[in-house]
Design a protein around this motif. Structure first.
Motif, PDB file in Angstrom:
ATOM      1  N   GLN A  44       0.818  -1.417   0.147  1.00 34.82           N
ATOM      2  CA  GLN A  44      -0.030   0.103  -0.165  1.00 34.82           C
ATOM      3  C   GLN A  44       0.948   1.333  -0.091  1.00 34.82           C
ATOM      4  OE1 GLN A  44      -2.535  -1.161   3.015  1.00 34.82           O
ATOM      5  NE2 GLN A  44      -4.041  -1.930   1.555  1.00 34.82           N
ATOM      6  N   ASP A  45       1.933   1.101   0.798  1.00 32.94           N
ATOM      7  CA  ASP A  45       2.935   2.323   0.579  1.00 32.94           C
ATOM      8  C   ASP A  45       3.307   2.652  -0.798  1.00 32.94           C
ATOM      9  OD1 ASP A  45       2.625   2.832   3.332  1.00 32.94           O
ATOM     10  OD2 ASP A  45       4.578   1.623   3.909  1.00 32.94           O
ATOM     11  N   GLN A  46       3.587   1.584  -1.486  1.00 30.81           N
ATOM     12  CA  GLN A  46       4.314   1.856  -2.526  1.00 30.81           C
ATOM     13  C   GLN A  46       3.391   2.271  -3.845  1.00 30.81           C
ATOM     14  OE1 GLN A  46       7.501   1.629  -3.704  1.00 30.81           O
ATOM     15  NE2 GLN A  46       8.046   0.852  -1.735  1.00 30.81           N
ATOM     16  N   MET A  47       1.860   1.504  -3.550  1.00 26.12           N
ATOM     17  CA  MET A  47       1.031   2.201  -4.288  1.00 26.12           C
ATOM     18  C   MET A  47       0.939   3.739  -4.007  1.00 26.12           C
ATOM     19  SD  MET A  47      -1.387   0.178  -5.618  1.00 26.12           S
ATOM     20  CE  MET A  47      -2.853   0.267  -5.230  1.00 26.12           C
ATOM     21  N   LYS A  48       0.845   4.340  -2.811  1.00 28.31           N
ATOM     22  CA  LYS A  48       0.556   5.707  -2.695  1.00 28.31           C
ATOM     23  C   LYS A  48       1.810   6.400  -3.240  1.00 28.31           C
ATOM     24  CE  LYS A  48      -0.670   6.165   1.842  1.00 28.31           C
ATOM     25  NZ  LYS A  48      -0.321   6.333   3.124  1.00 28.31           N
ATOM     26  N   GLU A  49       3.022   5.828  -3.047  1.00 32.67           N
ATOM     27  CA  GLU A  49       4.126   6.548  -3.617  1.00 32.67           C
ATOM     28  C   GLU A  49       4.187   6.653  -5.196  1.00 32.67           C
ATOM     29  OE1 GLU A  49       7.997   5.400  -2.947  1.00 32.67           O
ATOM     30  OE2 GLU A  49       7.775   5.357  -0.609  1.00 32.67           O
ATOM     31  N   MET A  50       3.450   5.719  -5.809  1.00 32.91           N
ATOM     32  CA  MET A  50       3.623   5.550  -7.310  1.00 32.91           C
ATOM     33  C   MET A  50       2.428   6.748  -7.865  1.00 32.91           C
ATOM     34  SD  MET A  50       5.993   3.580  -8.421  1.00 32.91           S
ATOM     35  CE  MET A  50       7.022   3.763  -6.840  1.00 32.91           C
ATOM     36  N   ARG A  51       1.377   6.577  -6.765  1.00 33.04           N
ATOM     37  CA  ARG A  51       0.432   7.677  -7.364  1.00 33.04           C
ATOM     38  C   ARG A  51       0.701   9.101  -7.124  1.00 33.04           C
ATOM     39  NH1 ARG A  51      -3.825   6.024  -3.756  1.00 33.04           N
ATOM     40  NH2 ARG A  51      -4.088   4.061  -5.132  1.00 33.04           N
ATOM     41  N   GLN A  52       1.581   9.579  -6.422  1.00 32.12           N
ATOM     42  CA  GLN A  52       2.103  10.872  -6.052  1.00 32.12           C
ATOM     43  C   GLN A  52       3.198  11.086  -7.114  1.00 32.12           C
ATOM     44  OE1 GLN A  52       3.320  10.376  -2.068  1.00 32.12           O
ATOM     45  NE2 GLN A  52       1.368  11.123  -1.084  1.00 32.12           N
ATOM     46  N   ALA A  53       3.851   9.896  -7.487  1.00 36.75           N
ATOM     47  CA  ALA A  53       5.038  10.086  -8.369  1.00 36.75           C
ATOM     48  C   ALA A  53       4.242  10.052  -9.711  1.00 36.75           C
ATOM     49  CB  ALA A  53       6.214   9.068  -8.312  1.00 36.75           C
ATOM     50  N   GLY A  54       3.200   9.547  -9.998  1.00 39.86           N
ATOM     51  CA  GLY A  54       2.475   9.763 -11.192  1.00 39.86           C
ATOM     52  C   GLY A  54       2.829   8.278 -12.232  1.00 39.86           C
ATOM     53  N   LYS A  55       3.544   7.567 -11.517  1.00 39.41           N
ATOM     54  CA  LYS A  55       3.985   6.361 -12.226  1.00 39.41           C
ATOM     55  C   LYS A  55       2.989   5.164 -12.338  1.00 39.41           C
ATOM     56  CE  LYS A  55       8.883   6.875 -10.995  1.00 39.41           C
ATOM     57  NZ  LYS A  55      10.132   6.291 -10.336  1.00 39.41           N
ATOM     58  N   PRO A  56       3.370   3.898 -13.273  1.00 38.79           N
ATOM     59  CA  PRO A  56       2.214   3.258 -13.325  1.00 38.79           C
ATOM     60  C   PRO A  56       1.972   2.500 -11.949  1.00 38.79           C
ATOM     61  CG  PRO A  56       3.857   2.853 -14.872  1.00 38.79           C
ATOM     62  CD  PRO A  56       4.237   4.265 -14.122  1.00 38.79           C
ATOM     63  N   LEU A  57       0.765   2.109 -11.574  1.00 41.57           N
ATOM     64  CA  LEU A  57       0.643   1.454 -10.165  1.00 41.57           C
ATOM     65  C   LEU A  57       0.758   0.047 -10.257  1.00 41.57           C
ATOM     66  CD1 LEU A  57      -2.732   2.987  -9.172  1.00 41.57           C
ATOM     67  CD2 LEU A  57      -0.472   3.611  -8.644  1.00 41.57           C
ATOM     68  N   PRO A  58       1.487  -0.656  -9.236  1.00 35.28           N
ATOM     69  CA  PRO A  58       1.586  -2.118  -9.276  1.00 35.28           C
ATOM     70  C   PRO A  58       0.261  -2.713  -8.903  1.00 35.28           C
ATOM     71  CG  PRO A  58       2.241  -1.251  -7.094  1.00 35.28           C
ATOM     72  CD  PRO A  58       1.861   0.060  -7.903  1.00 35.28           C
ATOM     73  N   VAL A  59       0.102  -4.118  -9.649  1.00 37.79           N
ATOM     74  CA  VAL A  59      -1.238  -4.734  -9.325  1.00 37.79           C
ATOM     75  C   VAL A  59      -0.832  -6.171  -8.691  1.00 37.79           C
ATOM     76  CG1 VAL A  59      -3.023  -5.876 -10.594  1.00 37.79           C
ATOM     77  CG2 VAL A  59      -1.859  -3.579 -11.466  1.00 37.79           C
ATOM     78  N   GLY A  60      -1.650  -6.571  -7.692  1.00 33.50           N
ATOM     79  CA  GLY A  60      -1.227  -7.657  -7.038  1.00 33.50           C
ATOM     80  C   GLY A  60      -2.469  -8.154  -6.492  1.00 33.50           C
ATOM     81  N   VAL A  61      -2.490  -9.512  -6.018  1.00 31.34           N
ATOM     82  CA  VAL A  61      -3.673  -9.992  -5.295  1.00 31.34           C
ATOM     83  C   VAL A  61      -3.191 -10.503  -3.912  1.00 31.34           C
ATOM     84  CG1 VAL A  61      -4.870 -11.155  -7.159  1.00 31.34           C
ATOM     85  CG2 VAL A  61      -3.176 -12.188  -6.401  1.00 31.34           C
ATOM     86  N   ARG A  62      -4.279 -10.379  -3.197  1.00 30.34           N
ATOM     87  CA  ARG A  62      -3.952 -10.795  -1.607  1.00 30.34           C
ATOM     88  C   ARG A  62      -3.437 -12.290  -1.697  1.00 30.34           C
ATOM     89  NH1 ARG A  62      -8.272  -7.810   2.482  1.00 30.34           N
ATOM     90  NH2 ARG A  62      -7.227  -9.260   3.767  1.00 30.34           N
ATOM     91  N   ALA A  63      -2.663 -12.542  -0.743  1.00 29.11           N
ATOM     92  CA  ALA A  63      -1.858 -13.919  -0.578  1.00 29.11           C
ATOM     93  C   ALA A  63      -1.565 -14.083   0.826  1.00 29.11           C
ATOM     94  CB  ALA A  63      -0.818 -14.162  -1.628  1.00 29.11           C
ATOM     95  N   ASN A  64      -1.388 -15.567   1.068  1.00 24.81           N
ATOM     96  CA  ASN A  64      -0.982 -16.134   2.374  1.00 24.81           C
ATOM     97  C   ASN A  64       0.656 -16.245   2.333  1.00 24.81           C
ATOM     98  OD1 ASN A  64      -3.440 -16.270   3.982  1.00 24.81           O
ATOM     99  ND2 ASN A  64      -3.923 -18.039   2.888  1.00 24.81           N
TER     100      ASN A  64
END
Lengths: 319, 323
Positions: free
Chosen positions: B70-90
C-alpha cells in the motif's frame, strides 16, 4: 461343644411370643446331630487369634476362636460387620496369616492357600480372559492334570451347576448368579476337603439368591463336601446351616454355636415354622442385643440423623 | 446365540455414528484451513505482485507485506508512475490444501534433488525402522520389568525411584552422549527412542499390573497356583488387554521422539526429508510429510485397536467405548 453353654434365662427369648426354645430339637434332628458328631473332624480351629497393626495401633480382629467342623457338615458363620468373619475365612483359606493358635485340616496345619480348601468369593473372581469351561479347567491344569481329563472334569462340574450350555461363554456374558455357579464349579472340580464360601450370594438380588441357596443345598446333599459359609443374612444362615457360629465384634469372638433345630431336607416353606422363627429370634437377640440397641443407634456410624434438611415445598407432604 | 445377535444389532448404528464423528473431527480443521486459504478477506496478510508497475524492486510473483504494497501504491500515485498490481496472498509457509494434496502425490514421484539422496518412501521406511527397533528394544526389557515391578513390591522399591528420576531427564539430552557411544548412524537414534520410551514404560506397566483385581490372584492361589505360574497364568493374561493399550499409547510416544532422534548424528529419514524441503521452501512438501507421519501413526493405531478387539474378546473396556 465347649464354646458356650447358654444359661436357662438365655434360652428363654422367644418363649414369650409363643415360640418354642431354639434349643428344643425334635428326636429326628437330635439323632442327626448325634450322627454328625460321630463323623470325622475335617477342620479344627484352636485358640485362633489374629492381631494386626494399623494406624490406630494394634487391633485384635479375632480372639480365642475354637470350633470343629465335621465331614459333610454345613456350618454358617454369622456376625455383625467388623466381627472378623471375612478375616476368619481368609485365614482358613490360607490367604492371611494368623498370629496365634492352630488351624488344622485333617489334622495337618494350614500354612498357605491350597487346593484342599476351595474358596468362593463374594466379588466376581472368575478369570475374565477364560471361557467358562476354561475357568473350571484352571484348577485341574494347575495341579498337573492332562488337558483331556481337565476338560472332562470341567464338563461334568458345569453340568452339575447346570451351565453346560454356557461352556464357551465368557464370564462377562453371564448373570451374577451364573458367575457364582461357575465359581462354585471351579472350586469343586479340585475336589477340596472343605468348601469355604465368603458371602457368595451377597451381591445377588433376592430371587436369584433364593435360587442359589436351593441349588447349593442340592449340590451339598449329593457330594461328599463340607461347607463353611459366611453370611450376614440370618434367614440364609438358618436355611442352609447345620450349625451357626455366631461371632461378636471388637474383638471377634465366638458368642455361641447354635445347632439349627429346623429339620432336613430344608425347603423355603420352613421359613415360617416355629423352630425357624425361634432360631431367628435368638440370632437377632445375639447380633442386635435389645438393651444396647438404644445407645448404639444414637452413636453408631449407621445412626440416622435427628433432623434432615428439607428440600421440598412447604405443604408438599408424602406422609 | 441371542447375546451375539443383540450385540451386533446394537453396535451397528453406534459404529455408524462413530464414523460420522471421526469424519467430523477431521473435517472441521480442514474446513478452517480451506477458509483461510481460499477466502481472500480472511487473513491473507501478503500481496502477491502480478505486475510491478513503476516499483523497481517488485518482480512478478513476489510476496510483499500488505502495508508495504500500500505504501508503494501511494508513492507511485504521487509520483504519477504506473501502479503495481497484485492479489492478496498467504505467506509462503501456509500453502493451500490443494497444493499440499498435490504434494502428497508428487513428493513420492519426484526424484530427490541430490542424486544419491533417498526417495521419500525410502526416508519413511528408514524412520519406521528406527521407531520399530527403538520400541521393540525398549519393550523387550521394559514390559517384563514393569510386570515384575507391579507384582513384587521389593523389586519396585528397588528400581522405581531411579526410573522415576530418569524419566524426567529429557531423552534428547542424551543425544551427544549417544553419538559418542554409538556412532553417527542409526544407533544413537534408536537409543533416543529407547530412552524416551523405556522409563515411562516401566512405570506405566507396573501401575497397570498393580491394578489387577487381587481377588483374581487370590482365587488362583486357592486353586493351587503358586510362584512363577501366578505371573504367567494369571497376572499376564489378566493385564494383557490393558498392557496392549498401554503399548499403543507408548508407541505414539515413541513417534514424538522420532524427529529429535533423527536430527542426531547424520540427519536421516523423514526428518531429513522435511529439513531438505524446508530449505528449498517447498512447504507443501513439508506439510505433506507431516501429514504422512500422522497418517502412519494414526492408521497403525487404528489397526492395532482392531487387532486388539480380535485378540481380547473378553475385554469390556472396548465394549464401553463403542457403546
Amino acid at each position: 461343644m465347649n464354646e458356650h453353654t447358654p444359661t436357662p434365662t438365655e434360652a428363654l427369648p422367644g418363649a414369650g411370643n409363643g415360640l418354642p426354645s431354639y434349643l428344643e430339637q425334635s428326636p429326628a434332628v437330635r439323632e442327626r446331630f448325634a450322627q454328625l458328631q460321630q463323623r470325622k473332624v475335617i477342620l479344627e480351629v484352636r485358640d485362633l487369634q489374629k492381631r494386626y497393626k494399623s494406624l490406630q495401633g494394634e487391633t485384635e480382629a479375632l480372639r480365642n476362636i475354637n470350633f470343629q467342623v465335621h465331614r459333610r457338615e454345613f456350618v454358617c458363620v454369622i456376625g455383625p460387620s467388623g466381627c472378623g468373619k471375612s478375616t476368619l475365612i481368609r485365614i482358613l483359606a490360607g490367604l492371611e496369616k494368623h498370629t496365634a493358635g492352630d488351624v488344622l485340616l485333617d489334622g495337618q496345619p494350614v500354612t498357605g492357600p491350597g487346593r484342599d480348601r476351595g474358596m468362593v468369593f463374594q466379588g466376581y473372581s472368575l478369570f475374565p480372559w477364560l471361557t467358562v469351561k476354561r475357568n473350571v479347567m484352571f484348577g485341574p491344569l494347575m495341579n498337573g492334570h492332562s488337558r483331556d481329563s481337565a476338560e472332562r472334569e470341567a464338563r461334568l462340574w458345569l453340568d452339575m451347576v447346570n451351565l453346560g450350555k454356557f461352556a464357551d461363554a465368557y464370564p462377562h456374558q453371564l448373570s451374577g448368579g451364573m458367575r457364582q455357579r461357575v465359581a462354585i464349579a471351579r472350586a469343586l472340580v479340585n475336589e477340596p476337603r472343605i468348601l469355604l464360601m465368603d458371602e457368595p450370594f451377597g451381591a445377588l438380588d433376592a430371587q436369584t439368591r433364593a435360587k442359589m441357596q436351593r441349588h447349593l443345598l442340592k449340590i451339598w446333599r449329593n457330594l461328599d463336601i463340607t461347607v463353611l459359609f459366611i453370611t450376614h443374612d440370618l434367614d440364609e444362615a438358618i436355611y442352609l446351616a447345620d450349625r451357626i457360629l455366631v461371632l461378636k465384634a471388637n474383638p471377634g469372638e465366638v458368642q455361641e454355636v447354635i445347632e439349627v433345630p429346623v429339620p432336613r431336607p430344608r425347603s423355603p416353606e420352613q421359613f415360617s415354622t416355629p423352630e425357624f422363627r425361634a432360631t431367628k429370634a435368638r440370632l437377632e437377640a445375639l447380633i442386635h442385643p435389645p438393651e444396647a440397641q438404644g445407645e448404639e443407634e444414637a452413636e453408631g456410624e449407621d445412626a440416622l440423623p435427628e433432623k434432615i434438611i428439607r428440600f421440598t415445598n412447604v405443604g408438599d407432604n408424602v406422609e | 446365540m441371542n447375546i451375539r445377535i443383540l450385540l451386533t444389532y446394537l453396535s451397528r448404528p453406534s459404529r455408524y455414528r462413530g464414523a460420522v464423528f471421526t469424519l467430523g473431527a477431521f473435517l472441521l480443521p480442514v474446513l478452517l484451513w480451506c477458509a483461510v486459504s481460499y477466502v481472500p478477506f480472511i487473513w491473507h496478510p501478503m500481496v502477491k505482485v502480478e505486475n510491478p508497475g513503476g516499483v523497481d524492486y517488485f518482480t512478478p510473483g513476489m510476496l510483499v507485506d500488505r502495508s508495504e504494497f500500500q505504501d508503494q501504491m501511494k508513492e507511485m500515485r504521487q509520483a504519477g508512475k504506473p501502479l503495481p498490481v497484485g492479489v492478496r496472498a498467504n505467506p509462503i509457509y501456509l500453502p493451500a490444501p490443494h497444493e499440499v494434496a498435490r504434494a502428497l502425490y508428487t513428493a513420492f514421484t519426484t526424484a530427490p534433488e541430490q542424486r544419491d539422496a533417498p526417495w521419500l518412501h525410502q526416508s519413511l521406511w528408514h524412520s519406521i525402522q528406527v521407531i520399530f527397533w527403538g520400541f521393540v528394544l525398549s519393550s523387550v526389557v521394559g514390559v517384563p520389568l514393569g510386570v515384575l515391578c507391579g507384582t513384587y513390591v521389593t523389586l519396585s522399591r528397588l528400581s522405581e525411584p531411579f526410573v522415576e528420576f530418569f524419566r524426567y531427564l529429557p531423552a534428547p539430552a542424551f543425544g551427544a552422549l549417544a553419538v559418542a557411544v554409538l556412532g553417527i548412524y542409526d544407533g544413537p537414534k534408536i537409543a533416543i527412542i529407547f530412552i524416551g520410551t523405556f522409563f515411562q514404560q516401566v512405570l506405566v506397566i507396573a501401575n497397570t499390573t498393580r491394578k489387577l483385581d487381587t481377588t483374581i490372584l487370590e482365587a488362583a492361589r486357592t486353586l493351587g497356583t503358586r510362584g512363577w505360574r501366578l505371573i504367567t497364568h494369571v497376572v499376564v493374561p489378566g493385564i494383557l488387554p490393558d498392557l496392549y493399550r498401554d503399548q499403543r499409547i507408548l508407541l505414539g510416544w515413541a513417534w514424538t521422539y522420532l524427529i529429535v532422534a533423527e536430527l542426531i548424528g547424520t540427519s536421516s529419514g523423514i526428518t531429513w526429508f522435511i529439513t531438505q524441503q524446508a530449505r528449498y521452501q517447498h512447504f507443501e512438501n513439508v506439510y505433506a510429510a507431516i501429514i504422512i507421519i500422522g497418517v502412519i501413526g494414526f492408521g497403525s493405531d487404528l489397526l492395532f485397536e482392531r487387532i486388539g478387539r480380535r485378540l481380547f474378546p473378553w475385554d469390556r473396556t472396548q465394549e464401553r467405548k463403542s457403546a
